[in-house]
Design a protein around this motif. Structure first.
Motif, mmCIF file in Angstrom:
data_model
loop_
_atom_site.group_PDB
_atom_site.id
_atom_site.type_symbol
_atom_site.label_atom_id
_atom_site.label_comp_id
_atom_site.label_asym_id
_atom_site.label_seq_id
_atom_site.Cartn_x
_atom_site.Cartn_y
_atom_site.Cartn_z
ATOM 1 N N ARG A 1 -13.093 34.570 -14.793
ATOM 2 C CA ARG A 1 -13.357 33.799 -13.573
ATOM 3 C C ARG A 1 -14.698 34.198 -12.963
ATOM 4 N N GLN A 2 -15.029 35.486 -13.009
ATOM 5 C CA GLN A 2 -16.298 35.936 -12.452
ATOM 6 C C GLN A 2 -17.478 35.446 -13.287
ATOM 7 N N LEU A 3 -17.309 35.346 -14.598
ATOM 8 C CA LEU A 3 -18.367 34.763 -15.421
ATOM 9 C C LEU A 3 -18.593 33.306 -15.033
ATOM 10 N N TYR A 4 -17.501 32.600 -14.756
ATOM 11 C CA TYR A 4 -17.588 31.191 -14.338
ATOM 12 C C TYR A 4 -18.274 31.067 -12.982
ATOM 13 N N THR A 5 -17.777 31.818 -11.989
ATOM 14 C CA THR A 5 -18.327 31.683 -10.636
ATOM 15 C C THR A 5 -19.756 32.225 -10.564
ATOM 16 N N GLY A 6 -20.063 33.281 -11.339
ATOM 17 C CA GLY A 6 -21.416 33.793 -11.348
ATOM 18 C C GLY A 6 -22.405 32.768 -11.880
ATOM 19 N N THR A 7 -21.989 32.029 -12.900
ATOM 20 C CA THR A 7 -22.852 30.984 -13.451
ATOM 21 C C THR A 7 -22.997 29.840 -12.459
ATOM 22 N N LEU A 8 -21.908 29.482 -11.774
ATOM 23 C CA LEU A 8 -22.000 28.447 -10.741
ATOM 24 C C LEU A 8 -22.967 28.864 -9.636
ATOM 25 N N ASP A 9 -22.917 30.130 -9.260
ATOM 26 C CA ASP A 9 -23.841 30.613 -8.220
ATOM 27 C C ASP A 9 -25.294 30.413 -8.645
ATOM 28 N N ALA B 1 -16.726 41.197 -20.956
ATOM 29 C CA ALA B 1 -18.110 41.225 -20.451
ATOM 30 C C ALA B 1 -19.017 40.720 -21.555
ATOM 31 N N LEU B 2 -20.056 40.014 -21.179
ATOM 32 C CA LEU B 2 -20.996 39.496 -22.154
ATOM 33 C C LEU B 2 -21.986 40.572 -22.582
ATOM 34 N N GLU B 3 -22.329 40.562 -23.864
ATOM 35 C CA GLU B 3 -23.415 41.410 -24.342
ATOM 36 C C GLU B 3 -24.736 40.852 -23.785
ATOM 37 N N PRO B 4 -25.775 41.692 -23.674
ATOM 38 C CA PRO B 4 -27.053 41.197 -23.125
ATOM 39 C C PRO B 4 -27.585 39.964 -23.831
ATOM 40 N N TRP B 5 -27.462 39.888 -25.159
ATOM 41 C CA TRP B 5 -27.984 38.723 -25.877
ATOM 42 C C TRP B 5 -27.174 37.481 -25.549
ATOM 43 N N GLN B 6 -25.860 37.652 -25.295
ATOM 44 C CA GLN B 6 -25.039 36.507 -24.908
ATOM 45 C C GLN B 6 -25.405 36.025 -23.506
ATOM 46 N N GLN B 7 -25.636 36.971 -22.607
ATOM 47 C CA GLN B 7 -26.020 36.588 -21.250
ATOM 48 C C GLN B 7 -27.339 35.838 -21.261
ATOM 49 N N HIS B 8 -28.246 36.234 -22.158
ATOM 50 C CA HIS B 8 -29.526 35.534 -22.288
ATOM 51 C C HIS B 8 -29.296 34.084 -22.703
ATOM 52 N N VAL B 9 -28.368 33.857 -23.651
ATOM 53 C CA VAL B 9 -28.055 32.496 -24.098
ATOM 54 C C VAL B 9 -27.452 31.690 -22.950
ATOM 55 N N VAL B 10 -26.528 32.300 -22.205
ATOM 56 C CA VAL B 10 -25.897 31.607 -21.078
ATOM 57 C C VAL B 10 -26.926 31.287 -20.004
ATOM 58 N N ASP B 11 -27.858 32.202 -19.764
ATOM 59 C CA ASP B 11 -28.908 31.946 -18.773
ATOM 60 C C ASP B 11 -29.800 30.786 -19.209
ATOM 61 N N GLU B 12 -29.977 30.628 -20.515
ATOM 62 C CA GLU B 12 -30.760 29.514 -21.047
ATOM 63 C C GLU B 12 -30.025 28.190 -20.909
ATOM 64 N N HIS B 13 -28.713 28.216 -21.113
ATOM 65 C CA HIS B 13 -27.910 26.987 -21.137
ATOM 66 C C HIS B 13 -26.654 27.164 -20.266
ATOM 67 N N PRO B 14 -26.837 27.353 -18.952
ATOM 68 C CA PRO B 14 -25.682 27.596 -18.089
ATOM 69 C C PRO B 14 -24.708 26.423 -18.023
ATOM 70 N N LEU C 1 -29.882 30.452 -34.388
ATOM 71 C CA LEU C 1 -28.633 30.108 -33.715
ATOM 72 C C LEU C 1 -28.888 28.985 -32.726
ATOM 73 N N ASP C 2 -28.074 27.944 -32.791
ATOM 74 C CA ASP C 2 -28.150 26.842 -31.829
ATOM 75 C C ASP C 2 -27.603 27.361 -30.496
ATOM 76 N N HIS C 3 -28.476 27.711 -29.583
ATOM 77 C CA HIS C 3 -28.055 28.359 -28.340
ATOM 78 C C HIS C 3 -27.199 27.452 -27.461
ATOM 79 N N ALA C 4 -27.546 26.187 -27.366
ATOM 80 C CA ALA C 4 -26.768 25.274 -26.521
ATOM 81 C C ALA C 4 -25.350 25.122 -27.064
ATOM 82 N N ALA C 5 -25.222 24.928 -28.377
ATOM 83 C CA ALA C 5 -23.902 24.798 -28.990
ATOM 84 C C ALA C 5 -23.119 26.093 -28.843
ATOM 85 N N TYR C 6 -23.808 27.233 -28.984
ATOM 86 C CA TYR C 6 -23.112 28.515 -28.857
ATOM 87 C C TYR C 6 -22.619 28.733 -27.430
ATOM 88 N N ALA C 7 -23.430 28.406 -26.427
ATOM 89 C CA ALA C 7 -23.005 28.583 -25.038
ATOM 90 C C ALA C 7 -21.746 27.766 -24.755
#
Length: 262
Positions: free
Chosen positions: A217-225, A159-172, A66-72
């Motif tokens: 909104r919390q997913l957005y602001t949490g990533t900004l943090d 809410a994001l699944e753990p694997w999705q959160q991992h992808v977002v953490d890789e490519h915030p 899976l292309d993680h950057a494209a998926y994020a």
């Protein structure tokens, strides 16, 4: 994040195998319908009953890369202006991202992300008044977007699944870019100041993100943090749906990774 235990998952799968509907299982066990759809799909995949298993491969069912950057980025778009339609005239459900014709570059970027995430599936654009629906058909949409469920996103838990959160953490930044391209903008604000007895006008750039869902909104602001970007809520007419980024350093960071719509 509400983590559901193995016992709850096993009870849910037992009911689903007895053809109890997702909605009824969700009501009984207090589990989001999108999560149930994902569990059901994975259960069927483990027993060799995964829809479309003989066709396009799935990162979740078959282990396809899976292309993680494209998926994020695509995940951000989906949470903003995306929608999954179940079977109608087509044999497969479709992921549809609705984007304004004022920003053709974003339409191109969205379609490119779809192709990267679903390399075995064709994409298309459907013209609507003032916008285009960017679409891809796949029987594995529930695997990659378990947030899907009945009704509007703001009316159900997101809410994001753990694997999705991992992808977002890789490519915030890719995730934030998708959210801003769907439900945000960059504009110029202005204010006035009195300098040496003369009132002068000053303009400065600001990023906005507007979404009715508290969870999104919390997913957005949490990533900004996590990125070190300063933000604040801007309540309008009693509704706290707007997130503002206006501090100079934070705007500069957003400009470096997002910039104006195009």
């Amino acid at each position: 994040m509400n983590m559901h235990g193995i016992e709850v998952r096993q009870k849910a799968l037992a009911l689903l195998r007895e053809r109890v509907t997702n909605a009824e299982v969700a009501r009984q066990l207090n589990v989001p319908s999108g999560t149930l759809g994902y569990w059901r799909h994975m259960d069927r995949a483990s027993r060799g009953e995964c829809p479309g298993r003989r066709g396009a491969k799935c990162p979740r069912c078959d282990g396809r890369p899976l292309d993680h950057a494209a998926y994020a980025y695509l995940l951000g778009l989906y949470l903003g202006d995306g929608h999954i339609s179940q079977y109608s005239t087509h044999r497969s459900p479709s992921l549809m991202i609705t984007l304004d014709d004022s920003w053709p570059g974003i339409q191109d970027e969205a379609e490119a992300a779809m192709r990267a995430v679903f390399p075995d599936n064709a994409t298309c654009r459907v013209r609507r008044t003032g916008c285009h629906n960017i679409k891809v058909y796949s029987k594995h949409l529930a695997c990659l977007f378990p947030q899907h469920g009945p009704g509007k996103k703001h009316a159900r838990r997101i809410a994001l699944e753990p694997w999705q959160q991992h992808v977002v953490d890789e490519h915030p930044w890719a995730f934030v870019r998708g959210l801003v391209h769907s439900d945000g903008c960059r504009n110029m604000n202005w204010t006035t100041r009195v300098v040496r007895g003369e009132r002068k006008r000053y303009e400065y750039p600001r990023y906005w993100f507007t979404n009715v869902s508290d969870d999104i909104r919390q997913l957005y602001t949490g990533t900004l943090d996590r990125l070190g970007v300063e933000w604040k809520h801007c309540t309008r007419h009693g509704r706290p749906y707007n997130i503002s980024v206006a501090k100079r350093a934070s705007v500069a960071a957003m400009d470096a990774h997002i910039g104006p719509k195009y």
